[in-house]
Design a protein around this motif. Sequence first.
Motif, PDB file in Angstrom:
ATOM      1  N   PRO A 282      -4.702   0.710  10.002  1.00  0.00           N
ATOM      2  CA  PRO A 282      -3.746  -0.340  10.284  1.00  0.00           C
ATOM      3  C   PRO A 282      -4.069  -1.506   9.594  1.00  0.00           C
ATOM      4  O   PRO A 282      -5.088  -1.774   9.256  1.00  0.00           O
ATOM      5  CB  PRO A 282      -4.343  -0.233  11.881  1.00  0.00           C
ATOM      6  CG  PRO A 282      -4.767   1.030  12.101  1.00  0.00           C
ATOM      7  CD  PRO A 282      -5.283   1.532  10.650  1.00  0.00           C
ATOM      8  N   GLY A 283      -2.987  -2.249   9.126  1.00  0.00           N
ATOM      9  CA  GLY A 283      -3.194  -3.371   8.416  1.00  0.00           C
ATOM     10  C   GLY A 283      -3.194  -3.544   7.149  1.00  0.00           C
ATOM     11  O   GLY A 283      -3.025  -4.530   6.162  1.00  0.00           O
ATOM     12  N   ALA A 284      -3.418  -2.130   6.546  1.00  0.00           N
ATOM     13  CA  ALA A 284      -3.625  -2.097   4.966  1.00  0.00           C
ATOM     14  C   ALA A 284      -2.135  -2.365   4.410  1.00  0.00           C
ATOM     15  O   ALA A 284      -2.056  -2.874   3.148  1.00  0.00           O
ATOM     16  CB  ALA A 284      -3.851  -0.431   4.672  1.00  0.00           C
ATOM     17  N   ASP A 285      -1.132  -2.055   5.172  1.00  0.00           N
ATOM     18  CA  ASP A 285       0.277  -2.491   4.240  1.00  0.00           C
ATOM     19  C   ASP A 285       0.328  -4.113   4.042  1.00  0.00           C
ATOM     20  O   ASP A 285       0.628  -4.391   3.097  1.00  0.00           O
ATOM     21  CB  ASP A 285       1.443  -1.994   5.421  1.00  0.00           C
ATOM     22  CG  ASP A 285       1.475  -2.446   6.802  1.00  0.00           C
ATOM     23  OD1 ASP A 285       0.238  -2.933   7.254  1.00  0.00           O
ATOM     24  OD2 ASP A 285       2.422  -2.754   7.045  1.00  0.00           O
ATOM     25  N   ALA A 286      -0.018  -4.709   5.168  1.00  0.00           N
ATOM     26  CA  ALA A 286      -0.023  -6.063   5.207  1.00  0.00           C
ATOM     27  C   ALA A 286      -0.917  -6.878   4.105  1.00  0.00           C
ATOM     28  O   ALA A 286      -0.488  -7.731   3.278  1.00  0.00           O
ATOM     29  CB  ALA A 286      -0.128  -7.157   6.492  1.00  0.00           C
ATOM     30  N   ASP A 287      -2.156  -6.143   4.017  1.00  0.00           N
ATOM     31  CA  ASP A 287      -3.039  -6.583   2.896  1.00  0.00           C
ATOM     32  C   ASP A 287      -2.391  -6.160   1.619  1.00  0.00           C
ATOM     33  O   ASP A 287      -2.547  -7.126   0.642  1.00  0.00           O
ATOM     34  CB  ASP A 287      -4.305  -5.545   3.275  1.00  0.00           C
ATOM     35  CG  ASP A 287      -5.466  -6.259   2.487  1.00  0.00           C
ATOM     36  OD1 ASP A 287      -5.375  -7.282   2.071  1.00  0.00           O
ATOM     37  OD2 ASP A 287      -6.582  -5.172   2.334  1.00  0.00           O
ATOM     38  N   ILE A 288      -2.075  -5.024   1.393  1.00  0.00           N
ATOM     39  CA  ILE A 288      -1.515  -4.467  -0.020  1.00  0.00           C
ATOM     40  C   ILE A 288      -0.223  -5.596  -0.275  1.00  0.00           C
ATOM     41  O   ILE A 288      -0.262  -6.113  -1.392  1.00  0.00           O
ATOM     42  CB  ILE A 288      -0.787  -3.290   0.132  1.00  0.00           C
ATOM     43  CG1 ILE A 288      -2.063  -2.364  -0.048  1.00  0.00           C
ATOM     44  CG2 ILE A 288       0.259  -3.021  -1.035  1.00  0.00           C
ATOM     45  CD1 ILE A 288      -1.449  -0.658   0.615  1.00  0.00           C
ATOM     46  N   LEU A 289       0.545  -6.070   0.592  1.00  0.00           N
ATOM     47  CA  LEU A 289       1.722  -6.986   0.197  1.00  0.00           C
ATOM     48  C   LEU A 289       1.110  -8.397  -0.174  1.00  0.00           C
ATOM     49  O   LEU A 289       1.314  -8.922  -0.995  1.00  0.00           O
ATOM     50  CB  LEU A 289       2.390  -7.295   1.347  1.00  0.00           C
ATOM     51  CG  LEU A 289       3.239  -5.839   1.743  1.00  0.00           C
ATOM     52  CD1 LEU A 289       4.234  -5.964   2.972  1.00  0.00           C
ATOM     53  CD2 LEU A 289       4.157  -5.218   0.423  1.00  0.00           C
TER      54      LEU A 289
END
Length: 299
Positions: free
Chosen positions: A58-65
Motif C-alpha cells: 500500500p502506498g508504493a504506487d504514490a511513492d513511485i509516481l
Amino acid sequence: MAAAEGTPKYRGRFAPSPTGPLHFGSLVAAVASYVDARAHGGEWLVRMEDVDVPRCVPGADADILRTLEAFGFEWDGPVMYQSTRTGAYGEALDRLRRDGMAYPCSCSRREAGTGVYPGTCRARMQDPLRPPAWRVRVDDAVIALEDRRAGAIRQNLAREVGDFVVLRADGLFAYQLAVVVDDAAQGITDVVRGADLLDSTPRQIWLQQLLGFATPEYLHVPVATNPAGEKLSKQTLAPRLIAADAGKELCSALRFLGMPVPADASLSAPEILRSEILRSENLRKAARGPDATSAKLLI
Ligand code: GLU
C-alpha cells in the motif's frame, strides 16, 4: 488506439509493479522507455501493474509516481491501474474459452512442475473439486520476433513453455494476460523494458495473436545487477532512489544504457531528461545497441 491511416503514432509505456519504491533497476527501464518515446516524438504512459495484489505494498504506487515526478518524468494521460481492469481481463479469457483455447487446470504448483507444463489437464481436469487455474493452449510452432536490441528471437512454446496460466487458482489474472490486454487497450506501439522479460515476449505475442491484437515493437534493455550478479529488486534489497541524487542517478542510468550524457554537470534531473542530446538520432542508435555482438553480451 492506432491512427486510422498509416503507421500509428509511437506510444510507449513504463509499467512498474508497486511492490516497493523505485530503485536503479527500475530507473533504467523508465529512462530507456521515456527517452525512446521522446526521441520518436511519441507519447509515454505509466501503468501500475498491481494485478498481483498480495505482492503490492500500500502506498508504493504514490511513492513511485512522486519519485518519477522528482526525476522530471512527465507522463501522458492518466495512470492506468491493473487492479481496475479485471473486467477487461475476464472478457479476454471468455474469448479464449469460447475459441476453445483455454481450459481449467486443477494441478497444484508441485503437480504442474517448474519446467514445461505437460498438459495434464488439457483433455480433462484431474480434480474437478479443486478451484481451477485457467491455462491457454499453445501450438507446436515457433513464435519469432525481432527485438530491437537482441535481434531475432525464436521460441517454440509447446516445447519450451507449455500451456501457461492466464487466470490463477486464487482468482487473480496472470501478468502475461494482463500486460497483453493493457498494451492493446492503451494502443502501445513500442514496449521498452528489461531483458528479464524477453523470455515472456513469445507468450505475449501468442496471446496477441489469439486475441486479434497488434504486436508492438520490442526493445529489451540490459538489466542492472548488484555486485553478486543478481537483478536489482526488492528481493535483492536494492536501495530506493533518493530525489536529492536524481541528477547523478539519471546520468548513471543513461551511461548504463550506452546513451549520451549532457556535458553540463549543473543540470537538474528534469533538465537532463529534456536535454536536446537525448532527442537526437544518437539515442536511437544507442538504444539499439552499439552493435549486434556487444548488444547480445549486454543482455
Ligand atoms: N511490471 C513489470 C515489472 O515491474 C514490467 C512489465 C512490462 O514492462 O511488461 O517488472
